[in-house]
Design a protein around this motif. Structure first.
Motif, PDB file in Angstrom:
ATOM      1  N   ALA A  50     -17.417   9.556  10.278  1.00  0.00           N
ATOM      2  CA  ALA A  50     -16.203  10.200   9.896  1.00  0.00           C
ATOM      3  C   ALA A  50     -16.359  10.352   8.318  1.00  0.00           C
ATOM      4  O   ALA A  50     -15.449  11.048   7.710  1.00  0.00           O
ATOM      5  CB  ALA A  50     -15.025   9.499  10.192  1.00  0.00           C
ATOM      6  N   GLY A  51     -17.636   9.911   7.718  1.00  0.00           N
ATOM      7  CA  GLY A  51     -17.658  10.102   6.279  1.00  0.00           C
ATOM      8  C   GLY A  51     -16.808   8.995   5.341  1.00  0.00           C
ATOM      9  O   GLY A  51     -16.726   9.399   4.200  1.00  0.00           O
ATOM     10  N   GLU A  52     -16.545   7.847   6.102  1.00  0.00           N
ATOM     11  CA  GLU A  52     -16.338   6.976   5.238  1.00  0.00           C
ATOM     12  C   GLU A  52     -17.255   6.007   4.543  1.00  0.00           C
ATOM     13  O   GLU A  52     -18.371   5.772   5.269  1.00  0.00           O
ATOM     14  CB  GLU A  52     -15.321   5.809   5.938  1.00  0.00           C
ATOM     15  CG  GLU A  52     -13.820   6.420   6.424  1.00  0.00           C
ATOM     16  CD  GLU A  52     -13.022   5.355   7.375  1.00  0.00           C
ATOM     17  OE1 GLU A  52     -12.314   4.847   6.820  1.00  0.00           O
ATOM     18  OE2 GLU A  52     -13.677   5.173   8.526  1.00  0.00           O
ATOM     19  N   LEU A  53     -17.216   5.406   3.457  1.00  0.00           N
ATOM     20  CA  LEU A  53     -18.088   4.767   2.720  1.00  0.00           C
ATOM     21  C   LEU A  53     -17.597   3.310   3.120  1.00  0.00           C
ATOM     22  O   LEU A  53     -16.548   2.808   2.538  1.00  0.00           O
ATOM     23  CB  LEU A  53     -18.232   4.964   1.467  1.00  0.00           C
ATOM     24  CG  LEU A  53     -19.266   3.766   0.410  1.00  0.00           C
ATOM     25  CD1 LEU A  53     -20.666   3.762   1.067  1.00  0.00           C
ATOM     26  CD2 LEU A  53     -19.155   4.174  -1.023  1.00  0.00           C
ATOM     27  N   LEU A  54     -18.357   2.378   3.682  1.00  0.00           N
ATOM     28  CA  LEU A  54     -17.829   1.077   3.975  1.00  0.00           C
ATOM     29  C   LEU A  54     -18.740  -0.030   3.102  1.00  0.00           C
ATOM     30  O   LEU A  54     -19.934   0.199   3.059  1.00  0.00           O
ATOM     31  CB  LEU A  54     -17.955   0.498   5.464  1.00  0.00           C
ATOM     32  CG  LEU A  54     -17.315   1.429   6.369  1.00  0.00           C
ATOM     33  CD1 LEU A  54     -17.638   0.968   7.713  1.00  0.00           C
ATOM     34  CD2 LEU A  54     -15.911   1.422   6.315  1.00  0.00           C
ATOM     35  N   ILE A  55     -18.231  -0.783   2.181  1.00  0.00           N
ATOM     36  CA  ILE A  55     -18.785  -1.844   1.461  1.00  0.00           C
ATOM     37  C   ILE A  55     -18.225  -3.212   2.182  1.00  0.00           C
ATOM     38  O   ILE A  55     -17.031  -3.627   2.096  1.00  0.00           O
ATOM     39  CB  ILE A  55     -18.536  -1.708   0.186  1.00  0.00           C
ATOM     40  CG1 ILE A  55     -19.446  -0.576  -0.468  1.00  0.00           C
ATOM     41  CG2 ILE A  55     -19.229  -2.829  -0.699  1.00  0.00           C
ATOM     42  CD1 ILE A  55     -19.146  -0.206  -1.814  1.00  0.00           C
ATOM     43  N   GLU A  56     -19.301  -3.983   2.624  1.00  0.00           N
ATOM     44  CA  GLU A  56     -18.794  -5.228   3.422  1.00  0.00           C
ATOM     45  C   GLU A  56     -17.593  -5.123   4.283  1.00  0.00           C
ATOM     46  O   GLU A  56     -16.635  -5.925   4.565  1.00  0.00           O
ATOM     47  CB  GLU A  56     -18.217  -6.352   2.156  1.00  0.00           C
ATOM     48  CG  GLU A  56     -19.494  -6.878   1.344  1.00  0.00           C
ATOM     49  CD  GLU A  56     -18.924  -8.190   0.485  1.00  0.00           C
ATOM     50  OE1 GLU A  56     -17.821  -8.108  -0.027  1.00  0.00           O
ATOM     51  OE2 GLU A  56     -19.901  -8.992   0.467  1.00  0.00           O
ATOM     52  N   GLY A  57     -17.704  -3.756   4.917  1.00  0.00           N
ATOM     53  CA  GLY A  57     -16.798  -3.698   6.272  1.00  0.00           C
ATOM     54  C   GLY A  57     -15.639  -3.176   5.764  1.00  0.00           C
ATOM     55  O   GLY A  57     -14.747  -2.706   6.514  1.00  0.00           O
ATOM     56  N   GLU A  94     -12.786  15.745  -1.425  1.00  0.00           N
ATOM     57  CA  GLU A  94     -13.742  16.390  -2.061  1.00  0.00           C
ATOM     58  C   GLU A  94     -14.961  15.012  -1.962  1.00  0.00           C
ATOM     59  O   GLU A  94     -16.043  15.501  -1.718  1.00  0.00           O
ATOM     60  CB  GLU A  94     -13.476  16.843  -3.321  1.00  0.00           C
ATOM     61  CG  GLU A  94     -12.670  17.870  -3.614  1.00  0.00           C
ATOM     62  CD  GLU A  94     -11.244  17.493  -3.462  1.00  0.00           C
ATOM     63  OE1 GLU A  94     -10.988  16.366  -3.567  1.00  0.00           O
ATOM     64  OE2 GLU A  94     -10.638  18.452  -3.142  1.00  0.00           O
ATOM     65  N   GLN A  95     -14.334  13.775  -2.171  1.00  0.00           N
ATOM     66  CA  GLN A  95     -15.594  12.881  -2.172  1.00  0.00           C
ATOM     67  C   GLN A  95     -16.241  12.652  -0.546  1.00  0.00           C
ATOM     68  O   GLN A  95     -17.257  12.413  -0.545  1.00  0.00           O
ATOM     69  CB  GLN A  95     -14.923  11.523  -2.796  1.00  0.00           C
ATOM     70  CG  GLN A  95     -14.684  11.471  -4.126  1.00  0.00           C
ATOM     71  CD  GLN A  95     -13.922  10.419  -4.655  1.00  0.00           C
ATOM     72  OE1 GLN A  95     -12.747   9.963  -4.070  1.00  0.00           O
ATOM     73  NE2 GLN A  95     -14.119   9.829  -5.928  1.00  0.00           N
ATOM     74  N   LYS A  96     -15.209  12.633   0.240  1.00  0.00           N
ATOM     75  CA  LYS A  96     -15.666  12.477   1.605  1.00  0.00           C
ATOM     76  C   LYS A  96     -16.415  13.704   2.214  1.00  0.00           C
ATOM     77  O   LYS A  96     -17.441  13.376   2.928  1.00  0.00           O
ATOM     78  CB  LYS A  96     -14.252  12.571   2.540  1.00  0.00           C
ATOM     79  CG  LYS A  96     -14.654  12.286   4.004  1.00  0.00           C
ATOM     80  CD  LYS A  96     -13.348  12.018   4.718  1.00  0.00           C
ATOM     81  CE  LYS A  96     -12.873  10.488   4.713  1.00  0.00           C
ATOM     82  NZ  LYS A  96     -11.841  10.299   5.750  1.00  0.00           N
ATOM     83  N   ALA A  97     -16.364  14.966   1.669  1.00  0.00           N
ATOM     84  CA  ALA A  97     -17.013  16.014   1.924  1.00  0.00           C
ATOM     85  C   ALA A  97     -18.688  15.620   1.467  1.00  0.00           C
ATOM     86  O   ALA A  97     -19.567  15.749   2.015  1.00  0.00           O
ATOM     87  CB  ALA A  97     -16.652  17.232   1.521  1.00  0.00           C
ATOM     88  N   LEU A  98     -18.686  14.984   0.060  1.00  0.00           N
ATOM     89  CA  LEU A  98     -19.720  14.562  -0.352  1.00  0.00           C
ATOM     90  C   LEU A  98     -20.565  13.566   0.484  1.00  0.00           C
ATOM     91  O   LEU A  98     -21.820  13.547   0.691  1.00  0.00           O
ATOM     92  CB  LEU A  98     -19.777  14.314  -1.870  1.00  0.00           C
ATOM     93  CG  LEU A  98     -19.257  15.375  -2.716  1.00  0.00           C
ATOM     94  CD1 LEU A  98     -19.128  14.873  -4.263  1.00  0.00           C
ATOM     95  CD2 LEU A  98     -20.447  16.354  -2.856  1.00  0.00           C
ATOM     96  N   VAL A  99     -19.790  12.634   0.793  1.00  0.00           N
ATOM     97  CA  VAL A  99     -20.414  11.566   1.943  1.00  0.00           C
ATOM     98  C   VAL A  99     -20.917  12.235   3.099  1.00  0.00           C
ATOM     99  O   VAL A  99     -22.115  11.698   3.431  1.00  0.00           O
ATOM    100  CB  VAL A  99     -19.329  10.437   2.157  1.00  0.00           C
ATOM    101  CG1 VAL A  99     -19.796   9.302   2.950  1.00  0.00           C
ATOM    102  CG2 VAL A  99     -18.615   9.699   0.835  1.00  0.00           C
TER     103      VAL A  99
END
Length: 213
Positions: free
Chosen positions: A83-90, A98-103
């Motif tokens: 879905a375009g989420e950045l997960l760090i340690e869950g 805009e950031q999600k589109a880049l992810v």
């Protein structure tokens, strides 16, 4: 699959005389029989491996992708979801649309590179089996070992070089997507380990544009 098939066949080829009327006998003949049987087994296992790789590619499309971590920095585990989420340690890092589109763009580039890499690995295994079969055929025909080695190398280059070239054409896009995401999302920056040298060196293991198989 028997990973030493090609090595064994080429080693036997190097020991064979160039006389086209010669036929391997004794230990060599028995070894060739074993290799021939092994080729049949390896071909059967290739289909199983192909199915497993196809399943792995499907999983990648619907599962999280883990990001590389620099061991020196002791970074926490990071993943990108479908879905375009950045997960760090869950934990999900807050992002703007805009950031999600880049992810998502970066994830798409990663999937392309990984998919090509899987295809190359699969074809490499197939090339190994084909090379062993060609070497076996050449030996039974009394072909010179040097000629067999050259022929096998050319066959490998013809099949794999275009695939590696295709992967390498993806590298600039991957680097560009990584740089754009890093600039927009600081939390991602420590995981942006790719640089221009990765693009420049792709497909050029010898550093001179020549390939060795």
């Amino acid at each position: 699959m028997r990973p030493l098939l090609v090595v064994g066949v080429l080693a036997l080829a190097a020991c064979q005389p160039a006389d086209k009327d010669s036929v391997p006998t004794g230990v060599a003949a028995k070894a060739l029989d074993e290799v021939a049987n092994g080729l049949g087994d390896a071909s059967k296992e290739m289909e199983k491996a192909r199915q497993e790789i196809a399943a792995a590619r499907e999983r990648l499309a619907r599962e999280n992708i883990s990001l590389n971590r620099d061991a020196k920095q002791d970074l926490p585990k990071a993943e990108i979801t479908p879905a375009g989420e950045l997960l760090i340690e869950g934990k999900s890092i807050a992002t703007s649309p805009e950031q999600k589109a880049l992810v998502l763009a970066y994830r798409g580039e990663l999937l392309g590179v990984v998919g090509d890499g899987m295809a190359i690995g699969m074809e490499g295994a197939r090339v190994g089996i084909d090379a062993a079969a060609s070497a076996l055929k050449g030996m039974l025909a009394g072909q010179n070992g040097d000629d067999i080695g050259k022929q096998v190398g050319e066959q490998a280059k013809a099949k794999l070089k275009p695939m590696v070239a295709q992967l390498c054409t993806r590298m600039p896009g991957l680097l560009s997507a990584q740089q754009a995401l890093s600039a927009a999302l600081p939390e991602f920056t420590p995981y942006a380990t790719m640089d221009q040298s990765d693009v420049d060196d792709c497909g050029d293991a010898n550093g001179d544009g020549n390939w060795t198989f």
